[in-house]
Design a protein around this motif. Structure first.
Motif, short mmCIF file in Angstrom:
data_model
loop_
_atom_site.label_atom_id
_atom_site.label_comp_id
_atom_site.label_asym_id
_atom_site.label_seq_id
_atom_site.Cartn_x
_atom_site.Cartn_y
_atom_site.Cartn_z
N ALA A 1 0.83 -1.21 0.00
CA ALA A 1 0.00 0.00 0.00
C ALA A 1 0.87 1.26 0.00
O ALA A 1 1.82 1.35 0.77
CB ALA A 1 -0.92 -0.02 1.21
N GLY A 2 0.57 2.20 -0.88
CA GLY A 2 1.26 3.49 -0.90
C GLY A 2 2.57 3.49 -1.65
O GLY A 2 3.18 4.54 -1.84
N ASP A 3 3.04 2.32 -2.10
CA ASP A 3 4.31 2.27 -2.84
C ASP A 3 4.00 2.10 -4.34
O ASP A 3 3.34 1.14 -4.71
CB ASP A 3 5.15 1.09 -2.33
CG ASP A 3 6.59 1.16 -2.81
OD1 ASP A 3 6.85 1.93 -3.76
OD2 ASP A 3 7.44 0.48 -2.24
N PRO A 4 4.48 3.05 -5.19
CA PRO A 4 4.13 2.98 -6.61
C PRO A 4 4.83 1.82 -7.32
O PRO A 4 4.35 1.33 -8.33
CB PRO A 4 4.63 4.31 -7.17
CG PRO A 4 5.70 4.75 -6.24
CD PRO A 4 5.32 4.22 -4.89
N ALA A 5 5.97 1.38 -6.77
CA ALA A 5 6.73 0.33 -7.44
C ALA A 5 6.40 -1.03 -6.83
O ALA A 5 6.39 -1.16 -5.61
CB ALA A 5 8.21 0.61 -7.28
N PRO A 6 6.10 -2.02 -7.66
CA PRO A 6 5.79 -3.33 -7.12
C PRO A 6 6.96 -3.93 -6.36
O PRO A 6 8.12 -3.76 -6.77
CB PRO A 6 5.46 -4.18 -8.34
CG PRO A 6 5.70 -3.35 -9.53
CD PRO A 6 6.09 -1.97 -9.13
N LYS A 7 6.66 -4.61 -5.28
CA LYS A 7 7.72 -5.26 -4.50
C LYS A 7 7.99 -6.66 -5.04
O LYS A 7 9.07 -7.20 -4.85
CB LYS A 7 7.27 -5.40 -3.03
CG LYS A 7 7.44 -4.13 -2.22
CD LYS A 7 8.86 -4.04 -1.66
CE LYS A 7 9.19 -2.69 -1.07
NZ LYS A 7 9.07 -1.54 -1.93
N GLN A 8 6.97 -7.26 -5.67
CA GLN A 8 7.13 -8.64 -6.15
C GLN A 8 6.66 -8.80 -7.59
O GLN A 8 5.78 -8.05 -8.04
CB GLN A 8 6.29 -9.59 -5.30
CG GLN A 8 6.77 -9.73 -3.88
CD GLN A 8 5.63 -10.17 -3.00
OE1 GLN A 8 4.60 -9.52 -2.93
NE2 GLN A 8 5.81 -11.30 -2.36
N VAL A 9 7.28 -9.77 -8.27
CA VAL A 9 6.88 -10.12 -9.63
C VAL A 9 6.49 -11.59 -9.62
O VAL A 9 7.24 -12.42 -9.08
CB VAL A 9 8.04 -9.90 -10.63
CG1 VAL A 9 7.57 -10.16 -12.05
CG2 VAL A 9 8.64 -8.52 -10.49
N PHE A 10 5.32 -11.91 -10.19
CA PHE A 10 4.85 -13.30 -10.24
C PHE A 10 4.72 -13.76 -11.69
O PHE A 10 4.17 -13.03 -12.52
CB PHE A 10 3.48 -13.43 -9.57
CG PHE A 10 3.48 -13.08 -8.11
CD1 PHE A 10 3.79 -14.04 -7.16
CD2 PHE A 10 3.18 -11.79 -7.69
CE1 PHE A 10 3.80 -13.71 -5.81
CE2 PHE A 10 3.18 -11.45 -6.34
CZ PHE A 10 3.50 -12.42 -5.39
N MET A 11 5.21 -14.96 -11.96
CA MET A 11 5.05 -15.57 -13.28
C MET A 11 4.19 -16.80 -13.11
O MET A 11 4.61 -17.75 -12.40
CB MET A 11 6.42 -15.93 -13.87
CG MET A 11 6.36 -16.60 -15.23
SD MET A 11 5.60 -15.49 -16.44
CE MET A 11 6.02 -16.28 -17.98
N GLY A 12 2.98 -16.77 -13.69
CA GLY A 12 2.06 -17.89 -13.51
C GLY A 12 1.84 -18.19 -12.03
O GLY A 12 1.76 -19.35 -11.63
N GLY A 13 1.79 -17.15 -11.21
CA GLY A 13 1.51 -17.32 -9.78
C GLY A 13 2.73 -17.61 -8.91
O GLY A 13 2.64 -17.62 -7.70
N VAL A 14 3.90 -17.83 -9.54
CA VAL A 14 5.13 -18.14 -8.77
C VAL A 14 5.90 -16.84 -8.53
O VAL A 14 6.09 -16.04 -9.47
CB VAL A 14 6.02 -19.13 -9.55
CG1 VAL A 14 7.32 -19.42 -8.79
CG2 VAL A 14 5.26 -20.42 -9.84
#
Ligand code: DC
Length: 225
Positions: free
Chosen positions: A70-83
């Motif tokens: 919440a409140g952070d414009p940059a994603p903290k995580q990247v998911f590929m097909g849920g992983v």
């Protein structure tokens, strides 16, 4: 509004994008991460980098998503097909494989759709290689951010040290940057090149803060028009 930030590897696009987004209340989309996800999935499945059909299938079949705090414009995580592949897509192995994946037209086509869908959902700072030329040719602000290969290699080593992933060997990182510049600039589909109406900023001679400030001013001017 879309702010497109294109340029070669290690020019500071992701650092700059995050700060610009934070200052303006925008979200961030790191399109390089999406190509990295396809390269990672190909390695998991043992798919050859020469198998354009299979690489295209991966880009079409797996959903790429981002985890936000919440409140952070940059994603903290990247998911590929849920992983969760946040760290796995930053290894030296993926650095070496990703340009080949990004040169496959079917991969670019599949990711282009996802990039437009995400970017059109709000105010975004989108960084990549072909954002101002192909993905969002009508972006209100377009920046082409560069720096010398040596400076980019120094910054990438520092970033890898901080993250604890990727190579920290300067010569290895420099060789990878030079090879990727060559591959990204000379590929047939959506090569790395500045849009005609892009503002060029060479970050070798500016601090990151000065670059961020210049881009925020461009956005304010575009908003006022
Ligand atoms: O920005 P990056 O180093 O994470 O990008 C990884 C690779 O993806 C890089 O070799 C270029 C490619 N790429 C691309 O072709 N088009 C984009 N819009 C973003 C990245």
């Amino acid at each position: 509004m879309i702010i497109a930030i294109d340029g070669p590897s290690g020019a500071g696009k992701s650092t700059v994008s995050k700060s610009v987004a934070k200052n303006l209340g925008f979200s961030c989309l790191d399109t390089g991460a999406m190509f990295r996800c396809v390269a990672w999935q190909a390695a998991q499945l043992g798919v050859s980098l020469e198998d354009a059909d299979k690489l295209g299938e991966i880009a079409r079949d797996y959903e790429i998503s981002f985890g936000h705090e919440a409140g952070d414009p940059a994603p903290k995580q990247v998911f590929m097909g849920g992983v969760d592949v946040t760290d796995q897509i930053r290894t030296a192995e993926i650095d070496r494989a990703v340009s080949a994946v990004a040169s496959v037209p079917a991969v670019r086509e599949a990711l282009l759709e996802q990039q437009r869908r995400i970017g059109n959902a709000g105010d975004y700072v989108v960084d990549g290689r072909d954002i101002g030329t192909v993905v969002f040719p009508n972006a209100q602000v377009k920046v082409f951010l560069t720096a010398s290969a040596e400076e980019r290699a120094r910054r990438r080593v520092a970033q890898n040290l901080e993250r604890g992933v990727g190579s920290t060997d300067y010569e290895e990182v420099l060789a990878d940057i030079v090879a990727r510049d060559e591959a990204d600039t000379n590929r047939a589909t959506a090569p790395l090149r500045p849009a005609e109406d892009a503002t060029h900023i060479d970050s070798t001679s500016f601090t990151i803060e000065e670059v961020i400030d210049q881009i925020c001013k461009l956005a304010e001017a575009a908003r006022a028009n």
